[in-house]
Design an enzyme around this catalytic site. Structure first.
Site, PDB file in Angstrom:
ATOM      1  N   SER A 290      10.950   0.034  -0.589  1.00 51.45           N
ATOM      2  CA  SER A 290      10.406   0.940  -1.606  1.00 51.45           C
ATOM      3  C   SER A 290       9.883   2.268  -0.180  1.00 51.45           C
ATOM      4  O   SER A 290       9.282   2.108   0.941  1.00 51.45           O
ATOM      5  CB  SER A 290       9.058   0.774  -1.749  1.00 51.45           C
ATOM      6  OG  SER A 290       8.166   1.920  -1.782  1.00 51.45           O
TER       7      SER A 290
ATOM      8  N   TYR B 199       0.824  -4.623  -1.805  1.00 49.73           N
ATOM      9  CA  TYR B 199       1.923  -4.777  -2.008  1.00 49.73           C
ATOM     10  C   TYR B 199       3.890  -3.641  -1.421  1.00 49.73           C
ATOM     11  O   TYR B 199       3.965  -4.331  -1.578  1.00 49.73           O
ATOM     12  CB  TYR B 199       1.923  -3.179  -4.023  1.00 49.73           C
ATOM     13  CG  TYR B 199       3.037  -2.666  -4.017  1.00 49.73           C
ATOM     14  CD1 TYR B 199       4.799  -3.700  -4.725  1.00 49.73           C
ATOM     15  CD2 TYR B 199       3.377  -1.353  -3.744  1.00 49.73           C
ATOM     16  CE1 TYR B 199       5.460  -3.091  -5.353  1.00 49.73           C
ATOM     17  CE2 TYR B 199       5.476  -1.393  -3.953  1.00 49.73           C
ATOM     18  CZ  TYR B 199       6.213  -1.893  -5.148  1.00 49.73           C
ATOM     19  OH  TYR B 199       7.069  -0.937  -4.927  1.00 49.73           O
TER      20      TYR B 199
ATOM     21  N   LYS C 136       6.488  -5.182   0.866  1.00 53.81           N
ATOM     22  CA  LYS C 136       8.038  -4.474   1.155  1.00 53.81           C
ATOM     23  C   LYS C 136       8.580  -4.269   2.618  1.00 53.81           C
ATOM     24  O   LYS C 136       9.349  -4.714   2.811  1.00 53.81           O
ATOM     25  CB  LYS C 136       8.369  -3.368   0.364  1.00 53.81           C
ATOM     26  CG  LYS C 136       7.867  -2.975  -0.994  1.00 53.81           C
ATOM     27  CD  LYS C 136       8.744  -3.884  -1.533  1.00 53.81           C
ATOM     28  CE  LYS C 136       9.277  -3.898  -3.296  1.00 53.81           C
ATOM     29  NZ  LYS C 136       9.857  -4.656  -4.104  1.00 53.81           N
TER      30      LYS C 136
END
Ligand code: UD1
Length: 339
Positions: free
Chosen positions: A126, A151, A155
């Site tokens: 991302s 979150y 990544k």
């Protein structure tokens, strides 16, 4: 025919990627525990391509089940890994849920990739890894920053684990850094299913327009941008999906320059929130009920991609412009309202 495993195949980007893979001639098998998706999405995929895709409802944290799957599918030549939780807000209130699911799931998958000697892996990353960038547009060399959410941290760690894996395992890896995926398949068979109140902009716009939400709040009107609202790089989900096919084909033809490579997947254009609203109103002919409110904690001011590497190295071509993003998002919201 080459067989590709897609994890998270019933999800938003996963399902669109299966369509593109099948249309490019790949055989596809999916693993998705349907914790955040619907199993019948596979029927919709078949409606588009005319080809079935079997989903195996396995949780990647269940290593015995995952290992048994790989043992029974020794003809898999590549893995595209989407399966992960993605709610930024929830990750902040329950970080361990995200670390457990996203990181352990990936560790188990990497263990199987290593043990079963799968040569190619594509990872969903991302643009969140760039944080609030100092220079725009961001290239793949732009510095990564401290993640704004657990979150985002999964990544950053996910990429780092893969960088280390390729040093010891016979696998080549591509991490694709998505900017803001939007839109739905032009057939209107598949799109994004939003659980609860959307936190993302475009679903919030379409849900407001259809009457599910009363009003859109624009988070902040005093940012140092051309109209005071934040800038993002919105990219059609089918363009994102096709990049995965390009990535697998690139790996399969032996073109990889390194065992681990990253590519930005963005349109290369930055749109403000107000420009997104104006574009939605232009394409649909509707008037959106919105007001400018306070800033949202954790929002970056502006981020958009330099996408040259993906276009030049992977041969990625963008097919959907902003009008198409709006039109397909709106068609999908209208379909959801009818169901
Ligand atoms: C979100 C995540 C980010 C993640 C990225 C891609 C947050 C804080 N950030 O970013 O970590 O990497 O998705 O998965 O959730 N907006 C409004 N009103 C709304 C919703 C959004 O004005 O009701 C604005 C936001 O302030 C932002 C833009 O619309 O400027 C896009 O928001 P969103 O769709 O949530 O995506 P990101 O902020 O890019």
């Amino acid at each position: 025919m080459s067989k590709i495993l897609v994890t998270g195949g019933c999800g938003y980007i996963g399902s669109h990627t299966i369509v593109e893979l099948q249309q490019a001639g790949f055989e596809v098998v999916s693993i998705d525990d349907n914790s955040c998706s619907e199993p019948w999405v596979m029927d919709r995929v078949q409606n588009i391509t005319g080809i079935s895709c079997t989903n195996h409802p396995i949780n990647l944290c269940d290593m015995p089940a995952l290992r048994a799957f790989f043992a029974a599918h020794t003809d898999i030549s590549g893995v595209i890994h989407f399966a992960a939780f993605k709610s930024v807000g929830e990750s902040s209130t329950n970080p361990l849920k995200y670390f457990y699911n996203n990181l352990l799931g990936q560790i188990n998958l990497m263990q199987c990739v290593q043990d079963f000697k799968i040569p190619h892996l594509v990872f969903s990353s991302s643009c969140t890894v760039y944080g609030n960038p100092e220079q725009l547009p961001v290239t793949e060399e732009s510095p990564m920053q401290e993640p704004e959410s657990p979150y985002g941290r999964t990544k950053v760690i996910g990429e780092a684990m893969l960088r280390d894996l390729v040093k010891v395992a016979p696998v080549q890896v591509i991490a694709l850094r998505y900017f803001n995926p939007v839109g739905a398949h032009p057939t209107n068979e598949i799109g994004e299913y939003i659980l609860g109140v959307p936190s993302y902009l475009l679903p919030y716009i379409t849900q407001t327009a259809i009457g599910k939400r009363e009003k859109l709040t624009v988070f902040g009107g005093d940012y140092p941008t051309r109209d005071g609202t934040c800038i993002r790089d919105y990219i059609h989900v089918c363009d994102i999906a096709r990049a995965h096919v390009n990535a697998i084909q690139y790996l399969q033809r032996g073109a990889a320059q390194a065992a681990f490579e990253v590519f930005n997947l963005g349109s290369g254009l930055g749109q403000t929130v107000l420009e997104m609203i104006a574009s939605f109103e232009k394409v649909t002919g509707l008037k959106l009920n919105y007001q400018v409110g306070d800033r949202r904690a954790g929002d970056v001011v502006a981020v958009y991609a330099n996408n040259r590497k993906a276009r030049e190295v992977l041969g990625w071509e963008l097919q959907f412009d902003l009008d198409a993003m709006m039109a397909t998002s709106w068609a999908w919201e209208q379909r959801l309202a009818r169901e």
